[in-house]
Scaffold this motif. Structure first.
Motif: not given
Length: 232
Positions: A16-28
């Motif tokens: 879940w950390l991988r998905a959350a970090v990638l998602g937030a990073n891509d969002g910004i």
């Protein structure tokens, strides 16, 4: 009575950390870069806002769909591997017993002890033993498509909300530097927190994320400025 010893490992939260970090990073990065490019092309404020909202929604859905398809493919592969292992256990249990023992010998156990361990684990849960030690499939690392999709979509939306909020609040004359500056700060914080959660160096994590984010924003802003100049 002594309290039970409990160990806390970071591996349990890798998925879940991988998905959350990638998602937030891509969002910004993606939303911030998109807004910078459109702002550099001298778009009107209402166009910027519509672009940011569309980018947030489209990006979140894209992240969810991509993560779901990717992780579901992994889940399908795991299911197929387990089904094949189930058939092999039914056809040749003795051979599978010897195969498991050989794995333990390869990891350093004496042959006699490896045979004993394999027999006991096979008696307890034959499929589970082979899934874990032969195939590398465990509950901790098993694929969870829906969890990954929701985490990616939600984290992307949270990340994308930052540049979108700056677009709404920042004065027009300072919009581009405000967008770039705040996005890079948030990327640095995100990279540091992700590195810390994973047990890596915070400074290296922050620098890595910030560098690639800055590069993406610079290229997009450059294309937007060039387009705005050409069209004008």
């Amino acid at each position: 009575m002594r309290p039970k010893h409990r160990e806390h490992h970071r591996t349990a939260r890798i998925a879940w950390l991988r998905a959350a970090v990638l998602g937030a990073n891509d969002g910004i990065v993606s939303t911030g870069s998109l807004l910078l490019g459109v702002a550099a092309a001298h778009a009107a404020p209402e166009t910027l806002l519509a672009t940011g909202i569309a980018g947030l929604v489209a990006g979140a859905m894209s992240m969810a769909a991509g993560e779901y398809v990717s992780v579901h493919s992994q889940a399908d592969s795991e299911a197929a591997e387990l089904e094949q292992e189930r058939r092999e256990l039914a056809a040749d249990r003795g051979g599978e017993d010897r195969e498991l023992a050989a794995i333990y010998v390869g990891r350093g156990l004496e042959p006699a002890l490896a045979k004993q361990v394999a027999e006991q684990l096979m008696a307890h849960d034959a499929l589970g033993a082979h899934a874990r030690d032969e195939l590398g499939i465990t509950d901790t690392f098993s694929a969870r498509p829906i969890q990954a999709a929701l985490a990616s979509a939600a984290s992307f939306a949270v990340g994308a909300a930052q540049p979108l909020l700056v677009t709404v609040l920042a004065p027009g004359a300072y919009l581009i530097p405000a967008l770039a500056g705040t996005s890079l700060v948030f990327l640095a914080v995100l990279g540091a927190l992700a590195a810390r959660a994973g047990g890596a160096g915070m400074a290296v994590g922050a620098l890595r994320v910030t560098f690639w984010g800055a590069l993406a924003m610079a290229v997009t802003a450059g294309v937007g400025a060039l387009w705005g100049t050409t069209v004008a």
